[in-house]
Structure formats: C-alpha cells, structure tokens
Motif scaffolding. Structure first.
Motif, short mmCIF file in Angstrom:
data_model
loop_
_atom_site.label_atom_id
_atom_site.label_comp_id
_atom_site.label_asym_id
_atom_site.label_seq_id
_atom_site.Cartn_x
_atom_site.Cartn_y
_atom_site.Cartn_z
N TRP A 164 -3.78 5.15 0.29
CA TRP A 164 -4.00 4.25 -0.84
C TRP A 164 -5.50 4.06 -1.11
CZ3 TRP A 164 -6.29 -0.65 -1.09
CH2 TRP A 164 -6.10 -1.34 -2.28
N PHE A 196 0.81 -1.23 0.00
CA PHE A 196 0.00 0.00 0.00
C PHE A 196 0.84 1.27 0.00
CE2 PHE A 196 -2.31 -3.32 2.41
CZ PHE A 196 -3.31 -3.57 1.48
N GLY A 197 2.09 1.18 -0.39
CA GLY A 197 2.92 2.37 -0.51
C GLY A 197 3.22 3.04 0.80
N SER A 249 -7.90 6.23 -0.29
CA SER A 249 -8.49 7.49 -0.72
C SER A 249 -8.05 7.88 -2.13
CB SER A 249 -8.12 8.60 0.27
OG SER A 249 -8.56 8.29 1.57
N ASN A 250 -6.75 7.77 -2.42
CA ASN A 250 -6.22 8.26 -3.69
C ASN A 250 -6.31 7.23 -4.81
OD1 ASN A 250 -5.57 10.61 -2.30
ND2 ASN A 250 -3.47 9.97 -1.91
N ASP A 251 -5.87 6.01 -4.54
CA ASP A 251 -5.85 5.00 -5.59
C ASP A 251 -7.19 4.32 -5.80
OD1 ASP A 251 -3.23 5.69 -5.59
OD2 ASP A 251 -2.44 3.80 -4.82
N MET A 252 -7.89 4.02 -4.73
CA MET A 252 -9.16 3.30 -4.85
C MET A 252 -10.37 4.23 -4.87
SD MET A 252 -8.12 0.26 -5.09
CE MET A 252 -9.68 -0.60 -4.98
N GLY A 253 -10.17 5.50 -4.49
CA GLY A 253 -11.30 6.44 -4.47
C GLY A 253 -12.30 6.16 -3.38
#
Length: 758
Positions: A595, A588-589, A597-601
C-alpha cells in the motif's frame, strides 16, 4: 584571682599544637599528592588534546595530495635522424611500459622507436594498394590500439599495433608488431572509389563497425567475425548499413562502442546523430553558440562522452541522455577552456575520465571531466605539434618539427574537486545531475562517483531518527528517576539502565538486522498503533489512578507509582501488536508495504531508518540518561525545598527550578548522545542495507560515513584516490564531532552563567 590564673594556665597546657612534626609531614605529603594529581590530570588532558591534534594532522596529511594539481617535468629533447624523412605525423602512440612508441607517417609507413633514446627500432610498410595513399585515420575507443586508415581509393585498412614482452636470457624485451585482425586486404567502403576523408571504427564483441565519409556522403560497414568450431577458421560477413546523407562537409566521425550511435560532425558547429539500430537520424545538434567552429573531436574512455574542441580554445563534453518521454538526445554536460587558441588535438586517458588538450600554439592542458577540473596549463612546444600519452597517463611524447620532447606527468588524483565531493555531478548515462557514491565497478570504463553528500546525509539521517526516539525517553526517564522516584527504587533502576550501555553494538546490529527489520516489516500497523496508543494508555492510566479513592492511592508508597505502569505498558504493547493483522486487512488491503509503495508512492526497504531509529536509539538512551540523571539529581535540595515551601507544586518546581538549573548538564547529555549516534558504526552497518541515497523517507535505508569507512577501507588500495577519500570521510566525522562538541560547550557555559543565580 588565683582561680582565674589557674584556669588560664590549664587552658594553655591543653591547647592543641598543629605544627608538630607529624602534622607538618602529613601536610607536605598531602601537598605533594595534590601537586602530582594536578600534574597527572593536566598531562593526561594535554595528551588527549595532543593525540586528537596528531590524528587531525595525520588525516590532513593523507587527504591534502588529492587537491594538488598536476605537474609536468620535461626531459631531454631528441632529434633523431630518421624523423626528417618520415613524412608528416598522422598518429603517435606510446605502449604500456613507456619504452616503445609508434608513429604513423603520411608516407604509409609505421615506425616503432625507443622512447628513452629516440632510436628507430623497426619500420613496417603498410600493405596499401598501388597508387593509394592514407587520407584519414580513425581510432577505436581509448584503451585499445586498434585504428582504421581511410585510403584515397575508397577503401579502409584495419590495423592494430601490439607489443610482445619476452625475457630472453632473463632480460626483458619488448617486440613491437603490426597486426591486421580483419586481414591485410583493405575493405571496400565507398563503391565509387572516392577518398575516405574521415574514418571511424568500433569493435563490439566480434562485430566491427567501420564508418567513413566521402564528399559529404556517409558509408558504414558492419563486419561480423565467425569462428568455425571444427576447423578453427574465421570467416567474415559484411553488411552495409544504409544511412541518410548529409549536405554539409563532414569534419569528423565517431562510432559509439555499443554500436548504437554514429556521430557525424559537419559544418561549423553541428553534429548529426544517427541511430544505428534503426538506421535513421536521431537529430541535429548545435555544439557551439555561434562563436568559432569545431576543430577536433575525440571520445573519452568508454566512448560515451564526446569531447569537442573549437577554434576559441574551448572544449565541451557531450553525451546522449534519455529524456522523460523515452527519447535520447545529445546534451552539453560541462565545458573547459584552454588558452584562447584553436584546439588541435584531444588525447583521452586510457584508464580514467581525464584528457589532455593541445592547441595551435603548443599549449597543453590537463583536465578531468567528472571533477570538472583544470589541473595544468603549460607550454610544451613552439607552434603546432602532435602528442601521445602513455596508457598509464604518466608519460607524454610531443613531436614538433624534427624534434621529440618527453615529459613526465605527475597527476595521481585528478578525480577530486569540491564539486565532485559535495555538489551534484552529471555522470555519464545519467538523466540529470545527482549525488552519487559508487567507488568501484566491474569494468575499467567506470566513472568514479565519490560524492560524500549522500554519506553525510545518511549520517545525519541515522542520528536524527535515533535521537528522535532516544532523547525524549532518556530525558523524561532521567527527570522522573532523579526527582520523583523513591530512593530505594532509584538505586535499582539507574544501574540497570546504565548497564544497557555495556551491551556490544554489534549484538544490537545483529538483532536489528536479522530479527527487528523483518518483524517491523510484517507488523507495520501494529508498530505505528503502538506509537500512538502507548502515550494515550499511560495518560489514561494516570487519569484513572487519580480518580481512585484516596485510601487506595495512599497505599502505594510515594515514588513507587511507576511500577503500576508496567502492566499498562505490557498490555498496550501486546494489544497493539495483536491487532496489527486486523488493521492491515481493514485499512491497507492486507499488505501495508504494498500500500505504501503502490498507492502512496513511498518506497519501502526492509532495512530502513525506522529500524535504525529503534536499534540505535536503544543504544544511545543509556548515555543520555546517565548524564542527564546525574545533572538533575545534583541540583541542590535547598532549591527544591524552597520552591515547595513558597507554594509551588512539584511539577512547577521541576519545570521552573530544577530543569533550568540542570539544563547545562541535560544539554551536554544530548550533545554526547548525538556524537555517539553520529559515530555509530556496527548498528548502521548491519541494519541499514548500506544504500548511499539522499532520501529523508523513514522507510528507506542509508549509508553513513563511519559505516562506509568500515566497509570499504579493507578493499581500497593504499595511496589511491579511493583510499584518501575514505580518510577524508574520517576527517569530516572528526571535524563534525569537534564542531558539535565546541558549540555544545559554549552553549553549556552560557546556560550555566544564565541560571547560576537560581
């Protein structure tokens, strides 16, 4: 024979007598106790039912007035002598205390008169230039007394009617006066001196915007008032606003209170919207669908919504909406219908989003915009009339011919309707209809948003996630404890679990909000790995135990095997949380929340449904466990022994005999636990963030009906709409619990009849 007779005589002597006075007295006492106990239980049960019924009717009595319409009570008709020589009415207004009214006539005079008696109190001649007349009148947004008069010489005069309250000799006296906040000298709006056919005004802070129309041309003047801090003198700076010109005659003008938009109604059914910040045309919009024409336009409280009346008796609500591409456009939000005759006047309320409409036949309609509700339609005059409503919306003054008619308005709760409570509502400045709960605001222009849908959704969401955790654990624990566990161990485990129910929920909420929520946020990968690895670890431990030599397995007494799982559970829990940071870095970086919020929305709030599921599930588990365990344990031992004797395994006996027989009790346990979760207050109050949103996302919070009542009831005004809506929320909770318990009892009785033969 003698021996037989002797034995018979001895048996008669030794025969017991059950009708001795002592035994009869004992039986009478026992019968009395049984009767008293029966009456005590019956009276107690009826008292509980009576109390619930009284609570229901009390809630209904508080809630019922919200759904009543408005009432109009006529008072005596007045025919003051001064009214015949006062010219045609251009504007009528009533002050706060319903004692003094103001009338602007076409003769250029402002007359203040007594509302109760109609007697003339004061006449003020307007400082009009010689030879000029009043051509048009414009008012600022509802809630203030500022007006602009368009004159026949191209000038405008800004005036304000005020009322000074004093107490000479202890007697309340209201002194009306006419003020000129921007000077008694009229302002030049049209350089060519043509009549100002339409005028509009808006004051934003210390900046005044005045707009006017002359023969299809638009004029706008921005006046900034600057106060000298040294001398206290106020200077005015004028700035002309260049606007595109229109070819059609202009019928009405309105200025947005934020000085963003200028609305120019022209032609039969069009409105041109000008962007005052860019000095350009935003667009031309058609307000009617081809039938009739626009007859009057007014703005609601706050100046955001336009109320457009037409010649067919229709009234449309319009306001600017920002689209997906960032542009603003005028949208038709909702429509009302009066009586089929042309609308001549729309009077907005000064403290709510309601309004009155008057048509050419003298029919009055009382409406509320947000609730989309028609509260009253009644004839108040014969033919055309001019009306004014008091600031508190409790009095109505109607002038028709040479008569003044007073009315008392009773309209306490116009904001409530079925659609406003449960449906999507298109609120002002919102891009689309939505479910919103926002009962208070810092501004008086606030549009109440009293949708119970997000609260009901939040209640079910919290109960669902709590039951998702509690139901499997509690039922499985009850089955194992009652059926498999050794009696000695059961006598220790069962009281400990039931003791958990005595833990105050405020402590659980405090723990969940201050410790559990941030801990879960920082260990999300570990928590989810724990949920996945714990069942796997338990199954592997069971499989490994079954593969051990028989002498080792038999060394543990039957029913005590569960103790061997304690180190397994502790080891899996510790290991899952220990690798949380590594999982976060690998997959998850380094930050699972970012991750998500930004990648999965997927929005993430620290106090969310996951926290509620764990905390409230912990509170519900003892309730479900205790009832379910008693139901399983009370299954007759003969059924289980008979099943085992016929060759069934213990697991087959549990699933096909014990579980079915105990199913009514287990179902009751689930329903009681569900009721506990629905009515829980303190945990959801302290651990959810109290955000009334309709999102099933487990990482977002919610607000429940019970928590909302607990939070807002102390702040609500007794008898207000907000107060009654909170009682309605309590009534919804009561009805939900009643319906759930009734269905549960019906299903329980059906299950009992179905499996009674086992």
């Amino acid at each position: 024979m003698n021996d037989i007779e002797t034995m018979s005589a001895n048996s008669d002597v030794q025969r017991l007598d059950f009708n001795t006075p002592a035994l009869q007295r004992k039986r009478r006492i026992r019968a009395l106790k049984d009767k008293l106990a029966r009456w005590y239980v019956s009276i107690g049960g009826l008292a509980v039912l009576g109390a619930i019924t009284l609570i229901f009717f009390y809630l209904a009595q508080v809630v019922a007035p919200m759904f009543q319409g408005a009432e109009l009570e006529a008072r005596e008709v007045q025919q003051p002598a001064w009214l015949a020589d006062a010219g045609e009415p251009l504007l009528l207004a009533v002050e706060e205390q319903n004692k003094v009214a103001m009338r602007l006539g076409s003769d250029g005079a402002v007359r203040f008169f007594s509302v109760p008696t109609g007697d003339l109190l004061r006449t003020v001649e307007l400082p009009l230039p010689a030879g000029s007349q009043i051509v048009s009148v414009g008012q600022d947004t509802p809630g203030n007394r500022r007006m602009v008069l368009g004159l026949s010489n191209g000038q405008v005069l800004v005036a304000e009617h005020n009322y000074k309250v004093s107490y000479p000799e202890g007697k309340k006296t209201i002194t009306p006066q006419l003020d000129y906040p921007f000077g008694e000298e009229p302002l030049s709006l049209d350089p060519q001196g043509r009549p100002i056919e339409n005028a509009a005004i808006s004051l934003n802070g210390s900046t005044l915007m005045v707009a006017g129309a002359t023969n299809g041309e638009l004029h706008a003047l921005k006046i900034a008032a600057t106060e000298n801090l040294m001398t206290g003198e106020t200077s005015l700076e004028e700035e002309r606003v260049a606007l595109p010109q229109l070819s059609d005659p202009i019928k009405a003008l309105l200025v947005d209170p934020r000085h963003m938009w200028l609305f120019a109604v022209s032609g039969r059914a069009n409105v041109d919207v000008f962007d005052l910040r860019r000095n350009q045309l935003n667009g031309r919009y058609k307000l009617l669908g081809g039938k009739g024409e626009i007859t009057t336009v007014a703005s609601l409280l706050g100046g955001i919504s336009l109320m457009v009346g037409d010649s067919t008796g229709g009234i449309g609500q319009w306001f600017m909406v920002r689209s997906d591409d960032g542009q603003s456009e005028l949208k038709n939000v909702r429509n009302f219908q009066l009586d089929g005759q042309p609308i001549t006047q729309i009077i907005p309320e000064q403290r709510r989003k309601g309004f009155l409409a008057l048509d050419s036949d003298g029919t009055l309609g009382i409406f509320h915009s947000t609730a989309h509700r028609t509260l009253l339609t009644e004839q108040v005059a014969e033919g055309a009339a001019v009306a004014a409503m008091s600031p508190r919306a409790t009095r109505l003054l109607v002038e028709s011919g040479d008569q003044l008619q007073r009315f008392v308005i009773d309209n306490p709760h116009p904001e409530i309707s079925w659609s406003a409570l449960w449906g999507k509502v298109w609120y002002e400045s919102y891009p689309e209809p939505d479910y919103v709960w926002q009962s208070t605001s810092a501004t008086g222009d606030f549009e109440p948003k009293l949708s119970l849908s997000p609260l009901a959704f939040g209640t079910l969401k919290a109960a669902f996630y709590a039951m998702l955790l509690a139901a499997p654990l509690a039922i499985c624990a009850a089955l194992y404890t009652a059926y498999f566990m050794a009696p000695a161990l059961r006598r220790k485990v069962k009281p400990v679990i039931e003791l958990m129910e005595a833990l105050p929920t405020v402590i659980l909420g405090f723990f969940a909000g201050l410790f559990l929520a941030p801990y879960l946020e920082n260990h999300l990968p570990g928590i989810f790995s724990l949920l996945l690895l714990m069942p796997v670890g338990i199954l592997l431990a069971g499989w490994f135990w079954s593969r051990l030599p028989e002498n080792i397995r038999l060394s543990v007494p039957d029913g005590w095997e569960a103790l061997l799982l304690i180190p397994v559970i502790l080891a899996v829990g510790w290991g899952s949380l220990a690798i949380s940071g590594y999982l976060e870095n690998w997959f998850f970086g380094g930050d699972m929340r970012l991750w998500l919020s930004n990648d999965m929305g997927i929005p993430f709030d620290q106090r969310n449904a996951l926290v509620i599921g764990i905390a409230m599930g912990f509170a519900v588990i003892p309730t479900i466990y205790s009832i379910a365990e008693d139901a399983v344990f009370s299954v007759p031992r003969s059924l289980t022994l008979g099943s085992l004797a016929l060759g069934a395994t213990p697991w087959q006996t549990l699933t096909r005999v014990v579980l079915l027989t105990a199913s009514p009790g287990i179902f009751s346990a689930l329903m009681i636990g569900m009721g506990r979760a629905v009515g829980e207050t303190m945990i959801v109050l302290m651990a959810t963030g109290n955000t009334p949103i309709m999102e099933a996302n487990i990482f977002e919070g919610m607000r429940t009906l019970a928590a909302n009542v607990a939070v807002e009831m102390p702040e609500s005004e007794v008898g207000s709409t907000h107060y009654r809506v909170l009682f309605l929320a309590a009534m919804v909770l009561l009805m939900f619990t009643f319906v759930m318990n009734t269905l549960a009892e019906l299903i329980r009785q059906r299950l009992r009849r179905k499996y009674a033969s086992l």
